[in-house]
Design a protein around this motif. Structure first.
Motif, PDB file in Angstrom:
ATOM      1  N   ASP A 175      41.608  37.882  44.911  1.00 39.55           N
ATOM      2  CA  ASP A 175      40.734  37.832  43.741  1.00 39.55           C
ATOM      3  C   ASP A 175      39.295  38.239  44.061  1.00 39.55           C
ATOM      4  O   ASP A 175      38.422  38.196  43.184  1.00 39.55           O
ATOM      5  N   SER A 178      37.526  41.162  41.859  1.00 42.62           N
ATOM      6  CA  SER A 178      37.447  40.782  40.438  1.00 42.62           C
ATOM      7  C   SER A 178      36.502  39.595  40.244  1.00 42.62           C
ATOM      8  O   SER A 178      35.759  39.523  39.256  1.00 42.62           O
ATOM      9  N   SER A 182      33.094  39.881  38.003  1.00 42.41           N
ATOM     10  CA  SER A 182      33.003  39.056  36.796  1.00 42.41           C
ATOM     11  C   SER A 182      31.838  38.077  36.865  1.00 42.41           C
ATOM     12  O   SER A 182      31.279  37.706  35.828  1.00 42.41           O
ATOM     13  N   ALA A 202      37.898  44.315  33.007  1.00 36.72           N
ATOM     14  CA  ALA A 202      39.182  43.747  33.431  1.00 36.72           C
ATOM     15  C   ALA A 202      38.960  42.468  34.245  1.00 36.72           C
ATOM     16  O   ALA A 202      39.701  41.487  34.096  1.00 36.72           O
ATOM     17  N   GLU A 205      38.135  39.589  31.936  1.00 36.24           N
ATOM     18  CA  GLU A 205      39.334  39.129  31.220  1.00 36.24           C
ATOM     19  C   GLU A 205      40.210  38.294  32.149  1.00 36.24           C
ATOM     20  O   GLU A 205      40.799  37.295  31.729  1.00 36.24           O
ATOM     21  N   GLN A 206      40.285  38.720  33.409  1.00 34.83           N
ATOM     22  CA  GLN A 206      41.088  37.983  34.386  1.00 34.83           C
ATOM     23  C   GLN A 206      40.539  36.563  34.586  1.00 34.83           C
ATOM     24  O   GLN A 206      41.299  35.606  34.748  1.00 34.83           O
ATOM     25  N   HIS A 207      39.217  36.414  34.560  1.00 32.72           N
ATOM     26  CA  HIS A 207      38.576  35.115  34.770  1.00 32.72           C
ATOM     27  C   HIS A 207      38.007  34.572  33.455  1.00 32.72           C
ATOM     28  O   HIS A 207      36.984  33.886  33.443  1.00 32.72           O
TER      29      HIS A 207
END
Length: 524
Positions: A175, A178, A182, A202, A205-207
């Protein structure tokens, strides 16, 4: 074959000396010989760039006198601790890469830093950078950062655009990229790669869940910071306008009243206070508007006066400058004549001396006129500003008279209510035993009750008198201080200008003597 690192380690550690510092001064452009001469003679206060790369330094020290340094390279040494940099407050670029630093510290005062490299050290935690609000580039690659959530620390730096964390243990997390994209806003480069906006979206959105909670906290913090800033700005304005303590006066009266807690135990006794508070707020709001209006008038009066003074002095300076330029042209012509026409040199030098003395008289006349005009302007401002201060004094007196009248009215109402309550609870079959002990004590002894009321009233009046005395004294003192500082400035300005004229005269007399010496030498 031994490694370069081992070879360096075996060499005796170096220390920063004056000779080493001069060797490491960086001169931009120019011929090598000229640069070398500059390094030898340049005052340390004028040095802007130093490069101590590959000097086998074990510590940072002996950088005194380099207060105007903007770029400092300390890379590829044996440094274990960041220290002795606090006075280098003009640094914008600092390179401490390839050392043995274990912790980030000692950078708190370097608030102008834009580019900081701590690449290839032994740092395990990102910390102690809070004051570096201008940080734009940060390299922490090849260290020992192992906690991914420690990256959150970098979110506070609003100017941060390039971050390098490559080569740390955190990079092994699936991770990692990302999480960084983020959590750190507005990055352009991460680990040598340009950031793609699609990757940022992206990552967010993942976190998403964590980011929503984080943004809510930041929004709340932002609102709190805004409110704090507004409160601080308001408090600053109140202090500047000499209204400090006015808004809180009624609460301070109660807070500093030793009898208030006891009196508040007696049912209905303090009911009249609510009406008094409302009237107090009305009077205070009107008073604040009037004083703030006067505050703005005083500021405008001073700024207008300052503008007139500056405009006049600029005009006189231009007049003096024109005379000096004319004399400097004559001096250059005379200097050429001394060389080209030696026979005419003596008469030309005599003429120039006459012009120099005339220039002195003209400059002194301009200054004497300026002194007279400025002194008149200072006195005029003194009168106008003192009048505003006296008007304010009258407004303070009027306001505090209103407040005293309110307090006296409250005391009269309080005394009347107290007698009614006292009679009520001293009748047969009263429920006095149901009251708190403090209330029973007061209501069982009329003298104790009246003494408490009087003590409370005296405390309130004392607070009112004290605040009035302080604010009126502040008002008159600040007016006197300002007018006094204007007079002091005018005197110092005149003294400095006379000194400038005398120094200019003496310097030119010496130049004339040198020209006369050249003339004599030419005749020999």
């Amino acid at each position: 074959m031994p490694s370069l690192e081992r070879l360096i380690a075996e060499v005796e550690p170096n220390v920063i000396t004056e000779s080493l510092t001069r060797e490491c001064i960086q001169i931009q452009g120019g011929e090598p010989d000229t640069a070398a001469n500059k390094k030898r003679s340049m005052p340390f206060r004028d040095v802007e760039c130093l490069a101590f790369s590959f000097k086998n330094l074990a510590c940072v020290d002996n950088l005194r006198g380099l207060d105007n340094l903007t770029k400092l390279q300390l890379d590829n040494n044996q440094i274990t601790k960041i220290e002795n940099l606090a006075h280098l407050t003009n640094l914008t670029w600092l390179d401490l890469s390839f050392n043995k630093i274990t912790a980030i510290s000692g950078l708190e005062t370097l608030t102008k830093l834009v580019d900081l490299s701590l690449f290839n050290n032994q740092i395990a935690k990102i910390e102690n950078l809070d004051t570096l609000v201008n940080l734009n580039v940060l390299s922490l690659g090849n260290n020992q950062l192992s906690q991914l959530d420690n990256v959150m620390y970098l979110r506070q730096f609003k100017q941060l655009r390039l971050v390098n964390l490559a080569g740390n243990p955190i990079c092994k997390s699936h991770d990692y990229r990302s999480y960084v994209l983020s959590h750190i806003k507005d990055l352009i480069y991460l680990d040598y790669r340009r950031v793609n906006p699609a990757d940022v979206q992206a990552a967010r959105e993942q976190h998403q869940d964590e980011m929503i909670e984080l943004q809510e906290r930041e929004e709340q913090q932002s609102q709190e910071e805004k409110l704090n800033a507004e409160r601080e700005a308001h408090e600053k304005l109140m202090k500047q306008a000499n209204l400090e303590g006015v808004e809180t006066l009624i609460d301070d009266m109660v807070k500093e009243d030793p009898e208030w807690p006891r009196l508040s135990q007696v049912p209905s006794l303090l009911d009249p206070w609510n009406e008094i508070r409302d009237k107090f707020n009305t009077y205070t709001d009107e008073f604040k508007v009037a004083i703030l209006e006067q505050h703005n008038k005083k500021k405008a009066e001073y700024e207008e006066w300052l503008g007139v003074v500056r405009s006049y002095l600029d005009e006189k300076d231009a007049e003096a400058r024109k005379l000096i330029v004319e004399y400097e042209k004559a001096k250059k012509r005379t200097a050429r004549l001394v060389v080209d026409q030696p026979l005419m040199a003596e008469s030309q030098l005599d003429n120039l001396k006459v012009k120099l003395m005339a220039l002195k008289d003209q400059l002194m006349a301009i200054e004497m006129e300026a002194v007279e005009v400025v002194d008149g302007l200072v006195q005029e401002f003194d009168r106008a500003y003192s009048e505003l201060a006296e008007i304010n004094k009258g407004q303070y007196n009027g306001y505090f008279t209103q407040v005293r009248d309110l307090q006296n009215s409250f005391f009269n109402q309080l005394t009347s209510v107290a007698m009614t309550v006292f009679e009520k609870y001293n009748q047969e079959n009263s429920d006095i035993e149901s009251l708190p002990e403090e209330a029973r004590t007061l209501l069982q002894d009329k003298d104790s009750l009246m003494n408490a009321l009087q003590a409370s009233h005296d405390a309130h009046m004392g607070k009112i008198d004290s605040l009035e005395d302080r604010l009126v004294s502040n008002e008159l003192r600040s007016a006197n201080d300002l007018t006094s500082s204007n007079a002091t400035w005018a005197t110092k300005r005149n003294r400095d200008r006379i000194s400038e004229i005398i120094n200019y005269l003496e310097r030119n007399v010496l130049e004339l003597e040198e020209l006369a010496g050249e003339e004599d030498g030419g005749e020999m």
